[in-house]
Structure formats: structure tokens, C-alpha cells
Design a protein around this motif. Structure first.
Motif, PDB file in Angstrom:
ATOM      1  N   GLU A 220       5.435  -2.844   8.605  1.00 18.91           N
ATOM      2  CA  GLU A 220       4.198  -2.094   8.891  1.00 18.91           C
ATOM      3  C   GLU A 220       3.814  -1.195   7.716  1.00 18.91           C
ATOM      4  N   THR A 221       4.830  -0.624   7.058  1.00 28.13           N
ATOM      5  CA  THR A 221       4.568   0.210   5.892  1.00 28.13           C
ATOM      6  C   THR A 221       3.995  -0.625   4.741  1.00 28.13           C
ATOM      7  N   VAL A 222       4.609  -1.792   4.507  1.00 29.67           N
ATOM      8  CA  VAL A 222       4.115  -2.693   3.462  1.00 29.67           C
ATOM      9  C   VAL A 222       2.640  -3.002   3.702  1.00 29.67           C
ATOM     10  N   PHE A 223       2.332  -3.293   4.965  1.00 38.55           N
ATOM     11  CA  PHE A 223       0.981  -3.611   5.381  1.00 38.55           C
ATOM     12  C   PHE A 223      -0.017  -2.532   4.966  1.00 38.55           C
ATOM     13  N   LEU A 224       0.339  -1.293   5.288  1.00 39.15           N
ATOM     14  CA  LEU A 224      -0.559  -0.182   5.002  1.00 39.15           C
ATOM     15  C   LEU A 224      -0.687   0.044   3.493  1.00 39.15           C
ATOM     16  N   GLN A 225       0.441  -0.135   2.761  1.00 40.61           N
ATOM     17  CA  GLN A 225       0.409   0.068   1.311  1.00 40.61           C
ATOM     18  C   GLN A 225      -0.413  -1.002   0.603  1.00 40.61           C
TER      19      GLN A 225
ATOM     20  N   LEU B  49      -0.031 -10.741   6.935  1.00 42.91           N
ATOM     21  CA  LEU B  49      -0.390  -9.901   5.792  1.00 42.91           C
ATOM     22  C   LEU B  49      -1.679 -10.421   5.149  1.00 42.91           C
ATOM     23  N   LEU B  50      -1.731 -11.732   4.935  1.00 43.10           N
ATOM     24  CA  LEU B  50      -2.914 -12.310   4.296  1.00 43.10           C
ATOM     25  C   LEU B  50      -4.164 -12.142   5.157  1.00 43.10           C
ATOM     26  N   GLN B  51      -4.043 -12.406   6.457  1.00 45.60           N
ATOM     27  CA  GLN B  51      -5.201 -12.221   7.341  1.00 45.60           C
ATOM     28  C   GLN B  51      -5.646 -10.769   7.368  1.00 45.60           C
ATOM     29  N   GLY B  52      -4.658  -9.855   7.390  1.00 43.87           N
ATOM     30  CA  GLY B  52      -4.974  -8.429   7.397  1.00 43.87           C
ATOM     31  C   GLY B  52      -5.687  -8.000   6.118  1.00 43.87           C
TER      32      GLY B  52
END
Lengths: 200, 200
Positions: A92-97, A166-169
Motif C-alpha cells: 500500500e505504501t509503494v502504491f501511494l509513493q 499497480l499499473l491500473q492504479g
């Protein structure tokens, strides 16, 4: 205290990441990176051979940080399912970064795809994560917390699912609450491979 | 027989896809596309306003073909699980077709990421597939073949998993047998959401 040479290297990396994110990889040159970092071209070329090598250093530093976090998640937990749940929190952190960095990655990848040597560096982390999760799931099967599935298939599923989320996000940040979707969909996949406690 | 104007359009698209795949999106110009297609610039601009609009037409034609195949998979099957299994077969074909086109997509995406209007066109199919599979899974829940899960989460998981598998397969084609991994990992996810016949 950091040595002066390390401070210079860090300055260059931080300035470059800011410029790449703001103006893109193609439009940022070594001259702009030097100005933003307040270093001479001589100092720059003491640390890096090219703009490409700066990008690869940024990429490797991120991957090394994630590796350390994954290892510390494993060390601080007892069972494989506990470790996997803790790693899901990391993701989740990776996502936000990662949010602001998609254009930079796309530009770099599109250049790297023409160069087999650079490409090998770019794909190495995916191969490494697949191997890591294959071994971790194997460990879970042995300790009796994970069903007797094919560990390689399960690891590929897990890496593909997170990469796809991750890619879709990144492609469609406002489309859905991706952090929530990630938590729920990865959790439900993990639940399907765990042996429930009542089965033990 | 196709009308002459349609033949010209098709010629332009087929020539462009060949040039984009071989030389990349950035290095291919309208002049090269006209030469390869054997058409004048006047004829080109009668059909397309720019190189970008040629790319979008190729992309849309592919997406429309996939849409038709998905719909025909649904129409030729009775239950939702049967339709999903048939669609999994389609995805293997997409996988094999997409192979040579990664550099082209990366270059186009990296340009499109700077342009919100083009970007909307690029992400629209993902949004559409999420909506389609949300509705299909809802239908399965109603017909009693799929567990009472959140259809939106399940659809996102399915789209993310296939997108992640596709991306990993393109990034690292020799890393694994991706067609086999795709079949096995999507199948095992689908099994986890079906209601087994014995439960009916």
C-alpha cells in the motif's frame, strides 16, 4: 554524518527524481540535474556515467529499500501467512509513493526496451520477486500453513496481481479506491491459499 | 468487396502497425507510413488527422475485436463460469498476438501520459472491462454459480491479474511459460469464486 561524496551522490539522485517526475525523463538533461543539485559536471561524472545510470541508480535504490522492508517483514513474523499480511501493508505504501512517477517510468521503459542490457536490469526485480515468493510459499507449505499448491504458480499469481493493480492504479488513479481494492483482492487471494486454522 | 476508401484505410493501418512494431512509434513518421502503404499524403489526411490518430484507430480496432469475441463467448455459453472459461481461452490468443508490440505501446503511452484527452481514450477499455466483468459476476451470483462476493472487487481482481500477467509476459517473455501460467493462475482464481456443483 555522511561523507561529502555520499552527500553529492544523494543530492544528484534527489534532484534528478524531482526533475524526471516534473518534466519527464526525455526533457531532463545532465546539465539541468547538475544545476538543480548544485554540483559541477565534473562532480556528476565522478558518480555517474550518464543520465541513464542516474535513473538505474534511483530504480535500484527503490528496489533495495523494498527488499529490506520485505526481509524485515519476514523476520518480525512467525508464520508465512503473518509475513504475507505484513507485506501487503508494505505494498500500500509503494502504491501511494509510485503515484507521480508513471510518466517517468514509461519514458524510461520505452527507451530501455530497445536496449537488451538495460532491459535485463529493468526486469531483474520481477524475476527476483517471483523467486522470493516461490521460496516463501514453499516454506508455508512445509510449515503447514499453506495448501499444497504449485509454489511457482502461486508466486506468479501474487506478483502479477500486485503488478496489475499497480499499473491500473497508475493508469487510472481516479477510477477506483485502489488501495482498498488492492487490500481486498490480494487478501481474498491469500485466504484461498491458506490452510484455515480449523483444518490444522 | 471492400470499397476503395476502406481498402486505403486498412492499408494505412496495416502499414503503420508494421512500421511502429519494427522502428518504434517515435521514429515512424506520416511520410514513411504513406510510402509503405502506397498512398499519397492527401489520401492519408482524408482518413486520419495525424500519426496519433492512426495509433488510436489501431488500438480501437483491437479493442473492438476483443469486445466482439467476449460477447460471442458469452452468447455461445449457458452459465457464467462456462463463459469465463471460454474468455480465458481468448486471453491466451491476445497474449500471443501482443508479443512484438510492447515497445510501441510504451512509446505511445509515454506520450499519451502528458495529454489528458488522449489518456482518457487509452484508459477507457480498462474501465469498460471492469464494468463488464462486474455485471457478468453479478449475473453469476444471481444464477447461483458464483459465491456471494463483491462483484466489483472480483472484477478488479480478474482484470488486474490478467493485466499483470500480460505485462510480465511482455517484460520478460523468456522468464516463464506465460500462456501456461496464465491458464493455471486465472483458473485457480476462478475456481475460488465458483460454487462447486456439489454445493448446489
Amino acid at each position: 554524518m555522511q561523507k561529502r561524496s555520499e552527500t553529492t551522490r544523494t543530492n544528484i539522485l534527489l534532484s534528478a527524481v524531482g526533475l524526471f517526475a516534473r518534466y519527464g525523463y526525455n526533457l531532463t538533461g545532465v546539465a539541468e540535474i547538475c544545476t538543480a543539485a548544485g554540483v559541477s559536471k565534473g562532480a556528476f561524472y565522478h558518480h555517474f556515467s550518464s543520465k541513464q545510470s542516474v535513473f538505474l541508480a534511483i530504480f535500484n535504490d527503490w528496489m533495495n529499500l523494498l527488499d529490506q522492508q520485505i526481509q524485515s517483514a519476514r523476520q518480525s513474523t512467525e508464520t508465512v501467512p503473518q509475513a504475507l499480511e505484513k507485506m501487503l501493508g508494505l505494498f500500500e505504501t509503494v502504491f501511494l509513493q509510485a503515484g507521480g512517477y508513471l510518466p517517468m517510468f514509461l519514458e524510461f521503459w520505452s527507451q530501455a526496451s530497445h536496449d537488451p542490457l538495460i532491459w535485463q536490469v529493468v526486469i531483474e526485480p520481477y524475476q527476483r520477486y517471483r523467486r522470493y515468493f516461490t521460496a516463501l510459499i514453499q516454506e508455508g507449505i512445509i510449515e503447514g500453513t499453506i495448501r499444497k499448491i504449485d509454489p511457482q504458480i502461486a508466486a506468479s499469481t501474487l506478483v502479477s496481481l500486485t503488478l496489475g493493480l499497480l499499473l491500473q492504479g497508475l493508469l487510472d488513479p481516479k477510477g477506483m479506491d485502489w488501495v482498498d481494492i488492492t487490500r481486498t483482492s490480494v487478501s481474498s487471494y491469500l485466504q484461498s491459499i491458506y490452510i484455515e486454522k480449523s483444518e490444522n
